[in-house]
Design a protein around this motif. Structure first.
Motif, short mmCIF file in Angstrom:
data_model
loop_
_atom_site.label_atom_id
_atom_site.label_comp_id
_atom_site.label_asym_id
_atom_site.label_seq_id
_atom_site.Cartn_x
_atom_site.Cartn_y
_atom_site.Cartn_z
N TYR A 26 0.82 -1.21 0.00
CA TYR A 26 0.00 0.00 0.00
C TYR A 26 0.86 1.26 0.00
O TYR A 26 0.46 2.30 -0.53
N LYS A 27 2.04 1.19 0.59
CA LYS A 27 2.88 2.39 0.63
C LYS A 27 3.35 2.78 -0.76
O LYS A 27 3.35 3.98 -1.11
N LEU A 61 1.54 14.38 3.51
CA LEU A 61 0.81 13.11 3.46
C LEU A 61 1.78 11.94 3.38
O LEU A 61 1.55 10.88 4.00
N TYR A 62 2.86 12.09 2.63
CA TYR A 62 3.90 11.06 2.65
C TYR A 62 4.42 10.85 4.07
O TYR A 62 4.64 9.71 4.51
N TYR A 63 4.61 11.94 4.76
CA TYR A 63 5.15 11.90 6.12
C TYR A 63 4.19 11.22 7.08
O TYR A 63 4.57 10.32 7.84
N MET A 64 2.92 11.61 7.04
CA MET A 64 1.94 11.06 7.97
C MET A 64 1.63 9.59 7.67
O MET A 64 1.37 8.80 8.58
N CYS A 65 1.65 9.22 6.39
CA CYS A 65 1.35 7.84 6.02
C CYS A 65 2.59 6.94 6.05
O CYS A 65 2.48 5.74 5.82
N ASN A 66 3.76 7.54 6.29
CA ASN A 66 5.00 6.79 6.43
C ASN A 66 5.28 5.93 5.20
O ASN A 66 5.66 4.76 5.28
N VAL A 67 5.11 6.53 4.01
CA VAL A 67 5.24 5.76 2.77
C VAL A 67 6.71 5.57 2.37
O VAL A 67 7.02 4.73 1.52
N MET A 68 7.60 6.35 2.96
CA MET A 68 9.02 6.17 2.70
C MET A 68 9.79 6.70 3.90
O MET A 68 9.21 7.25 4.83
N SER A 69 11.10 6.52 3.89
CA SER A 69 11.92 6.92 5.03
C SER A 69 11.78 8.42 5.32
O SER A 69 11.74 9.24 4.40
N GLN A 70 11.70 8.76 6.60
CA GLN A 70 11.58 10.17 6.99
C GLN A 70 12.74 11.01 6.46
O GLN A 70 12.54 12.14 6.01
N GLY A 71 13.93 10.47 6.54
CA GLY A 71 15.08 11.21 6.06
C GLY A 71 14.98 11.56 4.59
O GLY A 71 15.41 12.64 4.17
N PRO A 187 9.25 -3.28 12.22
CA PRO A 187 9.63 -1.91 11.85
C PRO A 187 9.64 -1.73 10.34
O PRO A 187 9.81 -2.69 9.58
N TYR A 188 9.47 -0.48 9.92
CA TYR A 188 9.43 -0.16 8.49
C TYR A 188 10.75 -0.51 7.82
O TYR A 188 10.78 -1.03 6.71
N GLU A 189 11.86 -0.20 8.47
CA GLU A 189 13.18 -0.50 7.93
C GLU A 189 13.83 -1.63 8.73
O GLU A 189 13.77 -1.64 9.96
N SER A 192 16.12 -1.66 12.26
CA SER A 192 15.85 -0.42 12.99
C SER A 192 15.27 -0.74 14.36
O SER A 192 14.92 -1.89 14.65
N ARG A 193 15.16 0.26 15.20
CA ARG A 193 14.66 0.03 16.56
C ARG A 193 13.22 -0.44 16.55
O ARG A 193 12.43 -0.02 15.69
N PRO A 194 12.82 -1.28 17.49
CA PRO A 194 11.41 -1.71 17.55
C PRO A 194 10.50 -0.55 17.95
O PRO A 194 10.92 0.40 18.61
#
Length: 536
Positions: A26-27, A61-71, A187-189, A192-194
């Motif tokens: 979905y992302k 919207l990308y940020y809120m939906c976490n569709v890719m890395s924040q960085g 986790p998304y990546e 990464s931290r839990p």
């Protein structure tokens, strides 16, 4: 039932469960659909303004939906604002690295130093001795102490301080077996931290929101100092005006927020989370035994922990005396240049890296060999800092400043301002519109940046601007919806791995109630605390 797929197996076994597509992909789908859905905005009459509006909607919207890395999301403004002709790279990059960004780095360094010296663990034992294993008491207590301490010292600094203490508390409760600190969600990546469990998220959010409430009525930090200077131009404002205006929303907001976090994250009424919280409260004997073992393992306070605590207290004093509204601070004696928050924090950070953590080497002066030979480490090393700073979250905070620059250069703010003032709204409608507008903008970027980029350009030159200016400025403290809304949110999200949608869940009800509380407070006390604002 289809055979389970194993890595390296070809071809992928056939299956007809189409729901798995959205579950796992979905992302990627949102990554493509969001720009397409909002593409008609590019046809707006004001070319640059609507381009900026389109870009901001897509990025957040990308940020809120976490569709890719924040960085990666954080750098989208760096790429597309110049390409779309909104603002140049030079000004944009300067806007990304402001005084508040470096102050945020300093607060993060301080928190990491607390962990390195194990000061956070020692303070955690004291707090557990007071609150026990009751998570509701811990949540309410940590929220109150964060808000009260943030009145006198920078809310960013205090959020980092209490966040590290709270993380140590959570770790100890987890070790005692009365709390599950981490969720089972992947986790998304990878590596990464839990993600934290729901009760832990609720406690972390209490720190972020408590810091925001404390900063709201503070006479000792920005943006209130900047707002005080702004309103002095056309109203009879006194230092106590902020107290009069915000003390009601401060108290009521704390109550509403504490209740809502208990409902949504601590299972106040029902659910499995309620059982976890109750089990933690019943595990006080296990916690007591674990704390006794921990005290024995830590031993008495050593020079390292004492020095770190002393450095933190000195930093607090510098921040407390920097720029109070009610009396002159050391900021006022530097007439030729402005000394922002970062000056005090970064200056102390230099000492964090320079002051030795132990003084065994002093035995050489008495011709005695120290118990442990070798160089004395500093209070915190750059390697530890580099490995533990949540860089992506800070970059996203920088992106908020870049977004504000885009709003300004694209004339989007001016377009909104013209639309409001051309309507000739009456006072009651202006109160609501100003509060809603301030709430929207301040949740996309820190209030200090909003004040610097919007107040003069949107409100100051106009007749009747004061009717909008006060509710707009007051609502800049309504910062609960995103990690980038304020530096304390960023610090909590970075240290605690709290995601944007969790801030949305925790902040939506406090935000709505604070709009009501702020509007009511201005309607009752506005013309008393800020005399003449209705006539400007």
């Amino acid at each position: 039932m289809a055979e389970e797929y194993k890595p390296g197996q070809e071809p992928f076994p056939e299956q007809d469960d189409r729901k798995l597509f959205f579950k796992f992909h979905y992302k990627g789908l949102l990554l493509v659909l969001i720009p397409i859905i909002f593409a008609p905005l590019l046809l707006g009459p004001k070319l640059l303004a609507y381009r900026m509006l389109y870009l901001a909607i897509c990025v957040y919207l990308y940020y809120m939906c976490n569709v890719m890395s924040q960085g990666a999301i954080a750098f989208l403004f760096i790429i597309f604002l110049p390409i779309l002709g909104i603002t140049g790279s030079k000004l944009l990059c300067i806007a990304h690295y402001t005084d508040l960004i470096f102050a945020t780095f300093g607060c993060l360094f301080m928190g990491i130093m607390m962990d390195a010296s194990r000061l956070s663990e020692r303070l955690a034992l004291i707090v557990i001795g007071i609150c026990g294993s009751n998570l509701r008491v811990l949540q309410a207590g940590i929220m109150v102490v964060t808000s009260l301490s943030s009145i006198f010292v920078s809310s960013s600094f205090m959020s980092a301080f209490w966040m590290k203490v709270t993380q140590a508390i959570i770790a100890e409760l987890g070790n005692a077996g009365v709390l599950v600190p981490n969720s089972d969600e992947e986790p998304y990546e990878r590596q990464s931290r839990p993600y934290p469990s729901n009760p832990v998220v609720g406690i972390y959010l209490s720190i972020a929101y408590g810091a925001t409430f404390g900063g709201m009525i503070s006479l000792f930090q920005d943006p209130n100092a900047d707002l005080y200077k702004f309103f002095q131009k056309f109203t009879d404002v006194k230092p106590g005006s902020f107290l009069m205006l915000f003390v009601g929303p401060f108290i009521l907001g704390l109550v509403v927020t504490a209740i809502w976090i208990n409902v949504i994250f601590l299972g106040l009424f029902s659910g499995s989370v309620k059982e976890q919280v109750q089990a933690a409260a019943n595990g006080k004997d296990a916690v007591k035994r674990a704390m006794e073992d921990k005290k024995g393992a830590l031993g008495p306070w050593n020079a390292y922990a004492i020095l770190v605590f002393l450095m933190i207290i000195i930093t607090m004093l510098l921040l407390f005396t920097r720029r109070p509204i009610c009396w002159p601070g050391w900021y006022d004696y530097f007439h030729r240049s402005k000394c922002g928050l970062s000056v005090a924090i970064i200056a102390m950070c230099l000492l964090y890296f320079a002051v030795p953590a132990n003084y065994f080497f002093c035995r050489y002066y008495w011709c005695r060999q120290p118990a442990k030979e070798g160089t004395a480490p500093s209070l915190v090393s750059w390697k530890i800092v580099n490995n533990n700073v949540p860089w992506a979250h800070v970059f996203m905070l920088c992106a908020g400043y870049g977004c504000l620059t885009g709003y300004k250069d694209s004339k989007l703010l001016q377009l909104v301002s013209n639309g409001i003032f051309n309507q000739k709204l009456d006072n009651s409608v202006s109160l609501i519109v100003g509060c809603l507008l301030g709430t929207l903008i301040t949740n996309l970027a820190p209030a200090q940046g909003v004040v610097a980029n919007t107040l003069d350009s949107m409100l100051n030159p106009r007749n009747g601007a004061g009717v909008i200016a006060l509710p707009y400025a007051a609502a800049l403290h309504n910062q609960f919806l995103l990690p980038v809304s304020t530096t304390s949110n960023t610090i909590v999200a970075g240290f605690g791995n709290v995601r944007p949608f969790q801030f949305l869940l925790g902040g939506v009800v406090p935000t709505l109630f604070m709009i009501i509380f702020i509007c009511a407070s201005i309607a009752i006390f506005g013309n008393i605390a800020f005399k003449g604002y209705l006539q400007t």
